[in-house]
Design an enzyme around this catalytic site. Structure first.
Site, short mmCIF file in Angstrom:
data_model
loop_
_atom_site.label_atom_id
_atom_site.label_comp_id
_atom_site.label_asym_id
_atom_site.label_seq_id
_atom_site.Cartn_x
_atom_site.Cartn_y
_atom_site.Cartn_z
N GLU A 260 -2.24 6.52 -7.26
CA GLU A 260 -1.64 5.23 -6.88
C GLU A 260 -2.64 4.12 -7.15
O GLU A 260 -2.28 3.03 -7.59
CB GLU A 260 -1.17 5.27 -5.42
CG GLU A 260 0.05 6.17 -5.34
CD GLU A 260 0.78 6.21 -4.02
OE1 GLU A 260 0.46 5.42 -3.11
OE2 GLU A 260 1.69 7.03 -3.90
N GLU A 261 -3.93 4.40 -6.89
CA GLU A 261 -4.97 3.40 -7.19
C GLU A 261 -4.91 3.00 -8.66
O GLU A 261 -4.99 1.83 -9.02
CB GLU A 261 -6.34 3.99 -6.84
CG GLU A 261 -7.50 3.19 -7.40
CD GLU A 261 -8.87 3.58 -6.86
OE1 GLU A 261 -8.94 4.31 -5.86
OE2 GLU A 261 -9.87 3.11 -7.43
N ARG A 262 -4.74 4.01 -9.54
CA ARG A 262 -4.78 3.73 -10.98
C ARG A 262 -3.53 3.00 -11.45
O ARG A 262 -3.60 2.08 -12.27
CB ARG A 262 -5.02 5.04 -11.75
CG ARG A 262 -6.46 5.48 -11.56
CD ARG A 262 -6.80 6.88 -11.96
NE ARG A 262 -8.17 7.15 -11.53
CZ ARG A 262 -8.70 8.34 -11.39
NH1 ARG A 262 -8.00 9.41 -11.65
NH2 ARG A 262 -9.95 8.47 -10.98
#
Ligand SMILES: Cc1cc2nc3c(=O)[nH]c(=O)nc-3n(C[C@H](O)[C@H](O)[C@H](O)COP(=O)(O)OP(=O)(O)OC[C@H]3O[C@@H](n4cnc5c(N)ncnc54)[C@H](O)[C@@H]3O)c2cc1C
Length: 402
Positions: A241-243
């Site tokens: 999700e960060e990416r």
């Protein structure tokens, strides 16, 4: 990705927050080297923007990740990278694992205030000796009665000087490096926590970045997220999700850099014509725009595949890594080329394109460097030589030569 009226409404609300409550202060926060995270996040929490995909019982909206992508895209209209990065830590880097695997009690205590914007949070994975090599971290948490006792240190922690707690990756046993780690919520006012003043950075100047030290820090064992030993796996999921967030939040900023460059070069005259009228310039800007549109299409496609549930986790990891790789590469290309067309003005510290050039340089390094993304993509493509194969080949060579 089919966008509904709700997607557009969320995009407009977020963009208008950025224009009215963030952008007027960016110059001041960039100079100060920090932003008032508690104040800004509280306002965003009041608008419901910090829990778009989070469960409704903890104050979230319970929407699917496509809405988060639109939110991230709208944040890209911030006139700096530091503030969206701090917001992204709160929504997409430090809280997904807690939302997915945390106990109800833990989610009530830590997720709910993060969604309301009453608490500022950090993700503490990297260490001075281990950034890319997450499995190589050295910080430990040992059980002692009903507590964990944490020792070690974390490096480059975003929101680190202001956060109330950190989702912290630590070794909870001496076993195999992918099976001995856990994610633990560490309140940063606990005895034994020391934060070194913010680090001085090339870009992302308004974001505060700290070193955090843990000296026999006692945390209740119930602060463990999910199961002990599953921290590495949870963190790898959290990275996806960060990416995706990182890629989505870069899109509008790059469109803006291109538009501002068109406006500037269109009115700047040299050799009897505008800079923009040189074919090498307008063709290049058209190419850059095409690159950003392709990136946007990849981010939307990845989101769609992620939501469909039809692809294997490795395929999704591959697509999310491609998004992260591409935003890093395209950001470097766009900001470097556009800065060139601004000439001397582009070299001035407060110039918007110069800021984007400095800020976006982090994208190819932080949250998994380009080379780490390439490794994940190669693994999914089945072309990454395995360490076991390499060791077996070496042993065979040595046996043959002996
Ligand atoms: C401003 C900023 C904010 C950050 N925020 C956070 C945060 O909030 N929380 C957090 O936990 N961390 C954070 N980080 C840390 C960041 O995630 C790491 O810096 C990043 O993962 C790279 O780790 P490293 O710096 O140790 O580089 P290293 O691991 O030392 O790698 C150095 C370089 O070597 C190359 N390299 C590495 N491995 C390979 C390989 N296998 N093959 C080929 N080349 C390779 C890459 O080019 C890489 O950039 C932040 C960093 C910065 C600068």
């Amino acid at each position: 990705m089919k966008l509904t009226a709700e997607h557009h409404a969320l995009y407009r609300t977020t963009k208008s927050f950025v224009e009215n409550d963030i952008n007027p202060h960016v110059a001041e926060w960039e100079r100060a080297g920090t932003w008032p995270a508690h104040e800004v996040l509280k306002k965003m929490g009041d608008l419901g923007l910090l829990g778009i995909t989070k469960p409704t019982q903890y104050g979230g909206m319970g929407l699917d990740y496509s809405y988060q992508v639109l939110f991230a895209q709208a944040l890209g209209n911030c006139q700096c990278g530091g503030v969206p990065m701090g917001i992204g830590v709160q929504t997409d880097m430090a809280t997904p694992a807690l939302a997915r695997f945390g106990s109800n009690e833990l989610r009530k205590e830590y997720l709910e205030p993060a969604i309301k914007g009453e608490q500022v949070v950090s993700i503490a994975v990297s260490e001075a000796g281990a950034g890319s090599d997450v499995a190589g971290i050295k910080s430990t948490a040992r059980r002692d009665g009903g507590d964990y006792v944490i020792n070690g240190s974390k490096m480059w922690i975003t929101n680190g000087t202001q956060s109330d707690w950190a989702c912290t990756l630590v070794n909870t046993s001496d076993g195999k490096p992918h099976l001995n780690k856990s994610l633990i919520i560490v309140p940063l006012d606990a005895k034994g926590v020391e934060r070194k003043t913010k680090l001085d950075k090339l870009g992302m100047r308004s974001s505060d970045t700290a070193m955090i030290f843990f000296d026999n820090v006692r945390v209740p064992a119930r602060n463990l997220i999910g199961q002990e030993g599953m921290g590495f796996t949870y963190q790898m999921l959290q990275f996806q999700e960060e990416r995706l967030f990182g890629a989505a939040s870069g899109i509008d900023g790059l469109f803006n850099v291109i538009s501002e460059t068109i406006a500037y070069t269109g009115q700047r005259q040299a050799f009897g014509q505008s800079i923009l009228d040189n074919q090498s310039v307008h063709f290049r800007l058209a190419e850059l725009r095409t690159e950003v549109e392709s990136l946007k299409a990849l981010v939307y496609q990845t989101t769609e595949e992620y939501l469909s549930g039809q692809q294997s986790p490795l395929q999704i990891a591959m697509l999310a890594s491609m998004c992260k790789l591409k935003i890093g590469r395209v950001s470097r290309e766009v900001t470097d080329a556009c800065l060139q067309y601004w000439g001397g003005q582009g070299y001035m510290w407060d110039n918007a394109v110069a800021r984007a050039y400095r800020d976006t340089r982090l994208v190819s390094i932080g949250g998994g460097a380009d080379e780490i993304m390439l490794g994940i993509i190669c693994k999914a493509m089945g072309i990454l030589p395995s360490k076991k194969q390499a060791a077996a080949a070496k042993a065979a060579r040595e046996a043959r030569d002996a």
